[in-house]
Design a protein around this motif. Structure first.
Motif, short mmCIF file in Angstrom:
data_model
loop_
_atom_site.label_atom_id
_atom_site.label_comp_id
_atom_site.label_asym_id
_atom_site.label_seq_id
_atom_site.Cartn_x
_atom_site.Cartn_y
_atom_site.Cartn_z
N PRO A 350 0.81 -1.23 0.00
CA PRO A 350 0.00 0.00 0.00
C PRO A 350 0.83 1.27 0.00
N TYR A 353 2.60 1.34 -4.01
CA TYR A 353 2.00 0.79 -5.23
C TYR A 353 1.97 1.79 -6.36
N ALA A 354 2.13 3.10 -6.02
CA ALA A 354 2.11 4.09 -7.10
C ALA A 354 3.49 4.62 -7.42
N ALA A 387 -10.38 0.34 3.56
CA ALA A 387 -9.36 0.98 2.74
C ALA A 387 -8.85 0.04 1.65
N ALA A 390 -10.58 0.60 -1.61
CA ALA A 390 -10.21 1.84 -2.28
C ALA A 390 -8.84 1.72 -2.92
N VAL A 391 -7.91 1.15 -2.17
CA VAL A 391 -6.56 1.04 -2.71
C VAL A 391 -6.54 0.10 -3.90
N ASP A 394 -7.76 1.91 -6.87
CA ASP A 394 -6.76 2.83 -7.35
C ASP A 394 -5.66 2.10 -8.12
N LEU A 398 -4.49 2.59 -11.99
CA LEU A 398 -3.13 2.85 -12.43
C LEU A 398 -2.70 1.84 -13.48
N THR B 70 6.61 8.66 -2.22
CA THR B 70 5.19 8.36 -2.11
C THR B 70 4.91 7.57 -0.85
N VAL B 91 -4.95 7.06 1.98
CA VAL B 91 -4.32 5.79 1.60
C VAL B 91 -4.00 5.75 0.12
N LEU B 92 -4.80 6.47 -0.66
CA LEU B 92 -4.55 6.39 -2.10
C LEU B 92 -3.36 7.24 -2.45
N ARG B 93 -2.59 6.76 -3.39
CA ARG B 93 -1.35 7.46 -3.71
C ARG B 93 -1.41 7.95 -5.13
N PRO B 94 -0.89 9.05 -5.57
CA PRO B 94 -0.23 10.03 -4.70
C PRO B 94 -1.26 10.94 -4.03
N PRO B 136 -12.34 6.19 4.01
CA PRO B 136 -12.70 5.20 3.01
C PRO B 136 -14.15 4.78 3.07
N LEU B 180 4.03 9.51 -9.54
CA LEU B 180 3.74 9.01 -10.88
C LEU B 180 3.39 10.14 -11.81
N ARG B 232 6.89 5.77 10.05
CA ARG B 232 6.12 4.53 9.88
C ARG B 232 6.96 3.29 10.17
#
Lengths: 813, 562
Positions: A350, A353-354, A387, A390-391, A394, A398, B70, B91-94, B136, B180, B232
């Protein structure tokens, strides 16, 4: 074995690095029946356990493989196997695929169905809808499904309902399985054939392009061809799957989980895996070992592990180093291995991943490999429940924007899964996917096909030009080329000159007596005024030899040919065609000269008028031959002086003037006549003069006859005149009209005769001119064809062959 | 309070250098031109965003940028330092699309103008602009949501104020440096180089990544004030990972960089909350000290400023080199054009002098000239032959130039557009020349009153034969002309004709040559740009050398002395 697992289950410890024996109870051996029997007993054992140990199993982050046989799994699988065991087992047991071919009717997210649809059902489109491929059995089967389902529903309680529905979907009638499973072998053989054909075409293509296309553009294709050859020599019973991903994504943990043992180091110190580690599940007996494959991947013997799991037979799993860490030698290794394996499992987490590196450097560059790509979102235990969705969405977005086809709803494409190596969630789906991949034995072929596709896509602009019109040496192009070469050789001019010379000769031969005399008088007078002007000008080059072919015109013709032929071709080939044209044209002017000279030499001495083959030395001979006829003429026409004066404006002279230039031509010709009287100047090299030209006009065969006729006419006129004179003075007037008639007849007859001769000779003149022109044209076309058109045609042929091979290699044919 | 005592000469020198850098043009796609362009943009950005503002108003507050990869947890960190949610975390990136700058209300006026980061548009929080948390479960939020238009990233800077921050310090939450989205990457680079203090955040699973290390190394090279945060980190392995990270930093020579470790806690996981104050206490304390203790603040600001000034040297030198390379490439391309057209012209003239035109159709016509061939036919033949010769010369030179340009780096982009009349041009010029010849002969014939006896067209043909036929033919033809019109007239005609012919050949080639040179001239590169850049930099370093303030020397130099 079951006892071992039971014991460890009861202990429920969370030791991370325990080497638990691989669990074989799930394995589908060659027969479903024994396995299912075992698992049935296992099920009973476990179901007694689960109720007790549920809570403890959920909490602990256990690393042992056995622990990952979580509740869900125990609930799903063994029960379905229990149902299965009741029905008759299929005789040939590629049961996994067959089952999935049926169950792909359901649109669940379960990996089983997707995998099945990918490897099995897309060959049998009707299987998805459940349409009647095998008539008769289908409806019965459906009913059985429904009956079983309703039965199951009523009998089981709430929490298990979902699983039961799934299992009934899974429980496909085995009778149909056998009918559908059998075609898979011929299909695989067909696939192998197609692949062999495509690879053969690629090899041909490379051979044809060598020397035409730059080698660095073909390097990739050559590499693909070589690697494919090497892979095909190795057994395709094994499918090599690599676990790739960024540092810290959990590749090694997944690897250990799937292998069921702590084979690869997992650690917190980054980067961890430095050298690839492999785990092989041996295929069935007789298929050979995987050592050849592992040697090809350069995996150290100490890093080769083995594991046993019936369902994963034929799988070779490789744990790769990461591709984005500080250690400098990891990335080249990864790049190399990614080019050698059959399928790739991309492990993302997570946090990363991008990452641009993953998407830009790897995923975007392999869009054709979707069929052998898996994307696994690991470490989902670090996200909350909601979550994860959602991830995942996403991530799919991508991947979509990277151009990777996603295998949803039974479409072939990349599979996207979620797992957690810590808790074991989702591991089953992953294992099922890998198992079906290994069992289908198509991974190698799919990978080679994808490699071929991507390399051919990149090579496309070298072979196919979208805007190409009509290719090649069309008739139009050839004609234009021949036309230009003829111009370069001066064919038309030569033909016209020959025609005019012939006409001139005819004219002179049929001129009336008066005209001849007048011509001489005027020429003599002109000569006195302007001297010996307008001597003939030679067409002579410093070398001494005449050069009939014009270099610039030849160059222009060849250039145009090159341009128009190469117009529709891709870059490298058009350059080659142009080069071939230029190379061939290097000796073309000399060849044209040579050919023309050889043709002309025997005739030059006759003085057909255009070219004298030899240079200087021939001139005197030409001169001498020229002088004689003039002298003859001069002698014969001295009498006609007086008549010439009266005939000054006779129409006979106009015949020559095609341009209506007035009297200039006439004067020019008379000057030529006058020149005949001048002596050739000794000592000075004399070029061919106008008098030579005039003299070298061909004398028609009927010249003496015409002369006699003219003389007769002249005599007639004279006699008539004398008669009239005598009759009017001596004899009285009665016979005067006779004399007048004679006079009139003579006066009219002479020009008439002259005019008729000229008319008659027009036809032969044209024929003479056009034969001359045609001969030169043939000469030019012949040289051009052999030297230029043929090499160009050869290059075009080669391009066409290459393009054909390209089309075969793309597999579209 | 003053951070740096700067002389005005330094400022002017810096401004001149900035102008010169902005004026440097790199139009050709040579190897390294792309990198040079990017470097130039970065230099400009850094000068505009950071150096000039810092040196112009040394008492401005410190800007600390929080940058990292990221998912490193930058937004959560900023939120935790401030104490409330000012930046989106999710949570979603970027995640971070619009950078956020948080400062003390007293310092607000420093950042609202265009002093720092002039090309970013400032936006301010209105009551509706409170960032929506990426929950979320998508539950109803009590505040109204404004959709952030995803297209409008990279041009906005959101300014927030909070009293929790110490005065004299501003925090900037930057987008990911390896995002990205390419525009985010560029923006992140720009923001990081606009800051006085760099806080680079990495995580337990990322500290081995190559990209953040690149940034760390750059920071060390520029000698900026730097702190690094290991975010983290799962608490089970925190000490070990921290130790590993420390080892890696030591290996890079960054032992003295302050290092903070922040654990991963379930509250911050999923971006749903703030870290507890204890977790970020160390970092906060360090930042406060930098902002409020005058000596520390001086050192922090001065160090970054002088480090950046010192780092200008290699970059400016590289840029000057790239500019010079561009000029050199343009020169080479021009040379190729000149030489190949000159060669072609020479060859064409030589051929004409040798009488190579006397071949093919021309020869056939000439052979049969007065008897079987009219004057204008001969003239036509000569005209066509000459056109072919000149056309060939132009095409050969064209091909040569095109091939050579294709091989040259950077030449491929300068190929001019195709004109159709380029091919027809030699024909046009030759026709005009023929008409001139004919007219001149007609004049002479009229003047000599030989119109009845002498055909002007034939004379013109003879004259053309004299001009184009090679030495032997010239002699004979001149003899004919002299006999007809007189020797002086013949000579005059010949001289005139030769001159006109030369002009015609020259024009045919020059037209095409200028066509090739036109795009090169538009590029307008001069050798002066390189000289200017270097001169500006020398002025700057001289001005720097006379700075009396001890912080003018870089931190490293000071360390070395100690």
């Amino acid at each position: 074995m079951t006892t071992v697992s039971a014991t460890t289950r009861e202990e429920g410890t969370a030791s991370e690095k325990e080497a638990a024996p691989p669990c074989e109870d799930l394995g589908a051996g060659d027969d479903w029946a024994p396995a299912s029997a075992a698992s049935v007993s296992e099920v009973e054992h476990r179901t007694t356990e689960t109720t007790g140990g549920e809570t403890s199993a959920k909490e602990a982050h256990v690393h042992e493989y056995v622990g990952e046989l979580s509740e869900a799994e125990c609930r799903e699988r063994p029960v379905e196997e229990a149902v299965e065991a009741k029905t008759a087992p299929p005789p040939w047991s590629d049961g996994l695929i067959a089952r999935r071919a049926f169950s792909s009717g359901a649109q669940g997210d379960s990996g089983d169905e997707r995998a099945g649809s990918r490897y099995g059902a897309d060959r049998l489109p009707t299987a998805r809808t459940g349409g009647g491929q095998v008539p008769g059995t289908e409806p019965a089967v459906e009913e059985e499904h429904l009956a079983a389902a309703s039965e199951a529903e009523t009998s089981t309680d709430g929490p298990h309902r979902e699983e039961h529905e799934e299992t009934t979907r899974h429980a496909a009638p085995p009778a149909r399985a056998s009918a559908l499973v059998a075609p898979s072998i011929p299909d695989r053989a067909e696939e192998q054939q197609t692949l062999a054909r495509r690879l053969g075409a690629l090899g041909e293509l490379l051979g044809l392009s060598r020397g035409r296309v730059e080698p660095e553009l073909l390097a990739e294709a050559a590499r693909v061809s070589e690697e494919a050859g090497a892979r095909r020599r190795l057994p395709d019973a094994y499918s090599v799957v690599a676990l790739a991903g960024a540092t810290g994504s959990g590749k090694s943990s997944l690897f250990n989980t799937l292998a069921g043992a702590q084979l690869s180091e997992v650690g917190i110190c980054r980067p961890t895996t430095a050298a690839p580690v492999s785990c092989t599940w041996e295929a069935a007996e007789g298929e050979g070992g995987a050592d050849g494959l592992l040697d090809r991947l350069s995996i150290a013997p100490s890093a080769r592990r083995y594991s046993w799991d019936e369902s994963l037979n034929g799988l070779v799993l490789v744990d790769l180093p990461d591709h984005d860490s500080v250690a400098p030698d990891h990335r080249p290794q990864v790049d190399r291995l990614l080019g050698l394996v059959d399928a790739v499992v991309w492990v993302v987490d997570p946090e990363k991943y991008a990452d641009a590196l993953l998407h830009e450097r790897y995923l975007r560059r392999m869009p054709h490999h979707a069929d052998v790509t898996f994307v696994v979102l690991n470490q989902i235990d670090r996200l909350g429940r909601e979550a994860v969705g959602a991830v995942l969405d996403d991530l799919r977005r991508l991947l979509d924007s990277d151009g990777v086809a996603l295998g949803d709803y039974g479409e072939p494409g990349a599979a996207v899964l979620t797992t957690s190596a810590h808790t074991g969630e989702g591991i089953d789906e992953l294992r099922t996917e890998l198992a079906s991949l290994a069992a289908a034995r198509r991974a190698a072929a799919l990978r080679m096909g994808a490699d071929l596709d991507s390399v051919l896509r990149r090579l496309r602009p070298l072979y196919i030009n979208a805007e190409a019109g009509e290719l090649g040496l069309t008739e139009l192009i050839r004609e234009r080329f021949d036309e230009r070469l003829a111009v370069a050789l001066g064919a038309r001019a030569a033909g016209e000159a020959a025609e005019r010379a012939w006409l001139r000769g005819a004219e002179e031969a049929s001129a009336t007596v008066w005209a001849r005399l007048l011509k001489r008088r005027i020429e003599k007078r002109r000569r006195a005024v302007v001297g010996d002007a307008e001597r003939g000008l030679p067409a002579e080059r410093p070398g001494g030899a005449l050069s009939p072919a014009s270099r610039p015109a030849v160059a222009q013709a060849v250039r145009e040919l090159g341009e128009s032929t190469a117009a529709g071709l891709p870059e490298a080939w058009s350059r080659r065609v142009r080069d071939a044209a230029f190379r061939g044209a290097a000796g073309l002017p000399e060849a044209l000269d040579e050919a023309a000279r050889r043709r002309y030499a025997p005739e030059g001495a006759e003085g057909t008028g255009e070219f004298s083959a030899e240079g200087l030395p021939a001139e005197p001979h030409a001169c001498s031959s020229a002088v004689a006829p003039e002298a003859r003429d001069a002698a014969g026409t001295a009498r006609d002086d007086r008549a010439v004066e009266r005939r000054a404006d006779a129409p006979g002279h106009e015949g020559v003037e095609k341009k209506g230039r007035g009297t200039a031509r006439f004067r020019a010709r008379s000057r030529a006549g006058g020149a005949a009287f001048r002596e050739p100047e000794a000592g000075r090299p004399r070029w061919r003069t106008r008098s030579d030209a005039a003299a070298s006009a061909p004398r028609p065969a009927w010249a003496p006859v015409a002369l006699v006729g003219q003389v007769l006419m002249m005599a007639l006129q004279l006699v008539g005149a004398v008669w009239m004179l005598v009759a009017s003075t001596v004899l009285g007037g009665e016979t005067a009209p006779l004399g007048a008639t004679l006079l009139g007849a003579g006066a009219v007859g002479a020009p008439l005769l002259s005019w008729m001769c000229r008319r008659v000779s027009q036809g032969p003149a044209r024929v003479h001119g056009s034969t001359e022109e045609a001969r030169l044209r043939r000469l030019a076309a012949g040289c051009g064809r052999s030297r230029v058109l043929e090499p160009v045609a050869a290059e075009l042929m080669r391009y066409r062959e290459a393009r054909e091979q390209y089309v075969i290699a793309t597999g579209e044919v | 309070m003053a951070i740096l005592d700067v002389q005005p000469e330094l400022l002017t020198a810096l401004k001149t250098l900035r102008d010169r850098i902005a004026a440097a043009r790199l139009p050709l796609p040579l190897t390294g031109a792309e990198r040079a362009r990017r470097s130039r943009d970065e230099l400009l950005a850094q000068l505009d965003d950071y150096l000039l503002p810092r040196l112009t108003s040394p008492e401005a507050p410190l800007l600390a940028v929080v940058g990292g990869s990221t998912g490193a947890g930058k937004s959560t960190l900023v939120n935790s330092l401030v104490g409330r949610r000012v930046s989106e975390a999710g949570v979603l990136r970027p995640t971070t699309r619009t950078p956020v700058l948080v400062c003390h209300p007293d310092d607000h006026h420093w950042f609202t103008g265009a002093r720092v980061l002039p090309d970013l548009r400032r936006t301010f929080p209105t009551p509706q602009n409170i960032p929506r948390q990426e929950t979320p479960d998508n539950e109803e939020s009590s505040v109204e949501e404004i959709d952030y238009d995803p297209e409008s990233t990279g041009n906005d800077l959101r300014i927030e104020t909070d009293v929790a921050l110490p005065a004299g310090l501003a925090l900037l939450d930057a987008p990911d440096i390896d995002s990205l989205v390419v525009s985010n990457r560029d923006l992140a680079a720009e923001l990081v180089s606009a800051a006085d203090v760099w806080i680079l955040v990495t995580t337990a699973s990322r500290y081995g990544d190559a990209v953040p290390w690149h940034l760390l190394r750059t920071a060390r090279e520029y000698d900026v004030t730097l702190a690094t945060v290991l975010d983290r980190t799962p608490h089970q392995i925190a000490t070990e990972v921290s130790h590993q990270y420390g080892l890696l930093l030591d290996r890079e020579g960054m032992e003295e960089v302050p290092r903070f470790t922040i654990p991963e806690l379930p509250e911050s996981a999923g971006g749903s909350g703030l870290l507890p104050a204890t977790a970020v206490a160390g970092l906060r304390q360090w930042l406060s000290r930098q902002a409020q203790d005058p000596a520390a603040r001086e050192v922090a600001a001065a160090r970054t400023a002088t480090g950046t000034l010192a780092s200008l040297r290699p970059r400016v030198v590289a840029l000057a080199g790239a500019v010079a390379a561009q000029h050199g490439a343009v020169q080479r391309l021009c040379d190729v054009v000149e030489t190949s057209f000159a060669d072609s012209g020479r060859r064409a003239r030589r051929r004409l002098g040798n009488g190579e035109l006397l071949a093919g159709e021309v020869a056939a016509r000439l052979q049969s000239f007065p008897a079987d061939c009219g004057g204008d036919e001969l003239l036509n033949a000569f005209e066509e032959g000459l056109t072919a010769l000149l056309g060939g010369a132009v095409t050969v030179a064209d091909q040569h130039v095109a091939d050579a340009w294709r091989r040259e780096p950077g030449g491929g982009c300068c190929l001019p557009m195709e004109e159709d009349e380029a091919v027809a041009r030699p024909g046009f010029l030759v026709r005009r020349w023929r008409r001139c010849i004919e007219e001149s002969v007609e004049e002479e014939v009229l003047a000599a009153e030989l119109g009845a006896l002498v055909d002007a067209e034939e004379m013109a043909a003879v004259l053309m034969a004299a001009l184009l036929g090679g030495p032997k033919t010239e002699e004979l033809a001149l003899g004919v002309l002299a006999d007809a019109l007189g020797r002086t007239v013949a000579e005059r005609l010949r001289a005139n004709g030769v001159q006109l012919l030369d002009a015609c050949v020259e024009r045919a080639l020059a037209a095409r040559r200028d066509h090739w040179l036109a795009p090169l001239e538009e590029l307008a590169t001069t050798p002066d740009s390189q000289v200017d850049l270097v001169a500006a930099y020398s002025a700057l370093s001289k001005a720097r050398a006379v700075l009396a303030f001890p912080a003018a020397r870089t931190h490293r130099e000071v360390q070395r002395e100690r």
